[in-house]
Design an enzyme around this catalytic site. Structure first.
Site, PDB file in Angstrom:
ATOM      1  N   GLU A  60     -18.195 110.713  42.369  1.00 39.76           N
ATOM      2  CA  GLU A  60     -18.322 111.513  43.635  1.00 39.76           C
ATOM      3  C   GLU A  60     -19.568 111.144  44.182  1.00 39.76           C
ATOM      4  OE1 GLU A  60     -15.641 113.568  40.728  1.00 39.76           O
ATOM      5  OE2 GLU A  60     -17.545 112.914  40.523  1.00 39.76           O
ATOM      6  N   PRO A 268     -13.731 101.789  28.879  1.00 38.53           N
ATOM      7  CA  PRO A 268     -13.640 103.546  28.737  1.00 38.53           C
ATOM      8  C   PRO A 268     -14.255 104.277  29.475  1.00 38.53           C
ATOM      9  CG  PRO A 268     -15.014 102.603  26.914  1.00 38.53           C
ATOM     10  CD  PRO A 268     -14.563 101.339  27.807  1.00 38.53           C
ATOM     11  N   ARG A 269     -13.789 105.082  30.010  1.00 40.22           N
ATOM     12  CA  ARG A 269     -14.372 106.382  30.869  1.00 40.22           C
ATOM     13  C   ARG A 269     -15.655 106.517  30.402  1.00 40.22           C
ATOM     14  NH1 ARG A 269     -14.220 107.398  36.229  1.00 40.22           N
ATOM     15  NH2 ARG A 269     -14.595 109.528  36.724  1.00 40.22           N
ATOM     16  N   MET A 306     -22.634 101.845  31.773  1.00 39.92           N
ATOM     17  CA  MET A 306     -22.244 102.285  32.996  1.00 39.92           C
ATOM     18  C   MET A 306     -22.525 101.737  34.218  1.00 39.92           C
ATOM     19  SD  MET A 306     -20.597 105.489  32.246  1.00 39.92           S
ATOM     20  CE  MET A 306     -20.690 106.099  33.878  1.00 39.92           C
ATOM     21  N   GLY A 307     -21.988 101.963  35.197  1.00 42.01           N
ATOM     22  CA  GLY A 307     -22.119 101.360  36.664  1.00 42.01           C
ATOM     23  C   GLY A 307     -21.601  99.954  36.872  1.00 42.01           C
ATOM     24  N   ASN A 332      -9.727 106.367  40.033  1.00 41.81           N
ATOM     25  CA  ASN A 332      -9.417 105.866  41.471  1.00 41.81           C
ATOM     26  C   ASN A 332      -8.985 104.256  41.550  1.00 41.81           C
ATOM     27  OD1 ASN A 332     -10.078 105.012  44.105  1.00 41.81           O
ATOM     28  ND2 ASN A 332     -12.474 105.063  43.817  1.00 41.81           N
ATOM     29  N   PRO A 333      -7.811 104.126  42.334  1.00 44.88           N
ATOM     30  CA  PRO A 333      -7.190 102.949  42.222  1.00 44.88           C
ATOM     31  C   PRO A 333      -7.726 102.061  43.495  1.00 44.88           C
ATOM     32  CG  PRO A 333      -5.808 104.293  43.495  1.00 44.88           C
ATOM     33  CD  PRO A 333      -6.862 105.060  42.735  1.00 44.88           C
ATOM     34  N   GLU A 335     -10.929 100.881  43.720  1.00 45.63           N
ATOM     35  CA  GLU A 335     -11.943  99.797  43.237  1.00 45.63           C
ATOM     36  C   GLU A 335     -11.234  98.307  42.975  1.00 45.63           C
ATOM     37  OE1 GLU A 335     -14.033 101.944  40.279  1.00 45.63           O
ATOM     38  OE2 GLU A 335     -15.475 102.841  41.776  1.00 45.63           O
TER      39      GLU A 335
END
Length: 421
Positions: A60, A268-269, A306-307, A332-333, A335
């Site tokens: 977000e 992984p998320r 991350m990131g 989200n596809p 990216e």
């Protein structure tokens, strides 16, 4: 009656949520930091009278970036306070905005926490990103004269049904929101059916299509390709959840029988799960290495940071979008699509239903149900450069055709701020 019951229950929320934070901090120590902010105690450096933008987590924050930048550029007097609920969201704010905005954690949705937060911040307006509806927050903000809008709103049929079960509470929350900018007409129609006035809803498309890949990101992606790929066929499993990692590793084993030098990048998320996934790879006699490890020889590259997902998208031939095979609702596809990467995805895509439909209709997002189908479709793409190029071009075209939402949303928010100030 429902709201009264919620207020009674929510008084326990800070204590229950803090216990959960401490539990999560065993794996992610950052959850142990700045807990006072979650009770509404904000840092003394935070400026009063800001425009408050709440973005739950990293995704977000990324979606809000262009809107926040436009607000900052619109006037020298505009000041932004951004809140998140996760450490990853906090890190993303620091990475993208530095000291150009104030930041702290969102307070718990308990009466005293919200009141304490508002007393110390006195925001002139509150902009919520996507689906963040909290009864106490909205009620107390309205009572304190803080106008609220919901931007890039999405509401699935399943969520709308749940809101309909507590219609009085839903009506109270929606009444506290003075404007909603919806991603698509399906969400707008569900909100109307829940009682939100049509004249206060605007449809703008999904702001995530306005993703811009920086030169720095492109350079980082090129460095990753040079370091890890070494010209090997390579695919990405992005934002996977428990239950999907095994499917990805099994698909790798099946595909490797046809492409022995295949490299799987598994992101992984929640990067803290990298150790667990490494154990799964070991159990399958697969060599794995973490992105933070200097080694280069492996079957599976585990993203334990991350990131960096966007950079990873730029170094692969095919991408699987996680959260779509075990009930999460998909991720989200856009990216991988912005890099022209063909996509595979499970059937569960509730969170990005309209976005995914655009890619599916363009023939660049293929549905898979299990590891066998994942391996089959992966091999078909890796062994057919022409088809891979066609799908990649189609993905880029979908992104380009749907750009412009950020400017529309900014126009709506700018006019709303002028009308409500």
């Amino acid at each position: 009656m429902v709201y009264t019951f919620y207020r009674m229950i929510s008084s326990l929320l800070p204590f229950i949520a803090t216990l959960n934070l401490l539990r999560r901090s065993l794996r992610e120590p950052d959850y142990r930091l700045r807990i006072k902010e979650r009770f509404g105690f904000v840092p003394s450096t935070i400026q009063k009278g800001s425009i408050w933008v709440h973005a739950v987590s990293a995704g977000e924050v990324i979606a809000a970036e262009m809107l926040v930048n436009q607000l900052l550029e619109s006037s020298n007097t505009v000041h932004i306070l951004m809140t998140t609920t996760t450490p990853s969201g906090s890190a993303e704010i620091s990475r993208r905005f530095g000291n150009r905005v104030d930041h702290c954690y969102m307070p718990y949705d308990a009466k005293r926490c919200i009141e304490r937060f508002l007393k110390h911040t006195h925001p002139r307006a509150l902009i919520l990103m996507e689906t963040e509806l909290w009864p106490n927050l909205l009620s107390i903000a309205q009572r304190n004269g803080t106008n609220v809008c919901l931007v890039n709103a999405r509401l699935s049929a399943r969520s709308a049904k749940r809101y309909g079960l507590v219609r009085s509470l839903t009506a109270s929350m929606l009444d506290s929101i003075t404007m909603i900018v919806s991603q698509y007409e399906d969400t707008a129609e569900r909100l109307r059916n829940l009682g939100y006035p049509s004249e206060r809803i605007h449809v703008s498309g999904n702001i995530k299509f306005d993703l811009v890949v920086s030169e720095e990101t492109l350079r980082s992606s090129a460095r990753l390709r040079e370091r890890w790929r070494l010209e090997r066929p390579c695919w990405l499993a992005a934002s996977t959840h428990p239950g999907e990692d095994e499917i990805v590793l099994d698909a790798h084993l099946r595909a490797r029988a046809r492409i022995p030098d295949l490299l799987t990048v598994l992101a992984p998320r929640h990067p803290r799960r990298a150790d667990d996934i490494q154990a799964m790879a070991d159990a399958r006699s697969l060599t794995s290495v973490k992105l933070s490890d200097p080694s280069q020889s492996a079957d599976v590259l585990l993203v334990d940071q991350m990131g960096v997902l966007l950079e990873m998208c730029g170094m692969v031939d095919v991408a699987f979008i996680g959260g779509s095979l075990q009930g999460t609702g998909g991720h989200n596809p856009v990216e991988p699509a912005v890099f022209g990467v063909p996509m595979l995805m499970g059937p569960d895509r509730m969170n990005f239903e309209e976005v995914c439909k655009r890619f599916t209709d363009a023939g660049c997002l293929t549905t898979v149900q299990n590891s066998d189908e994942l391996a089959t479709e992966l091999l078909a793409l890796l062994n057919d450069p022409d088809e891979r190029q066609r799908q990649g071009d189609a993905a880029r075209q979908v992104v380009n055709e749907n750009r412009g939402s950020a400017q529309q949303q900014f126009s709506f928010v700018r006019d709303w701020l002028s009308a409500t100030s």
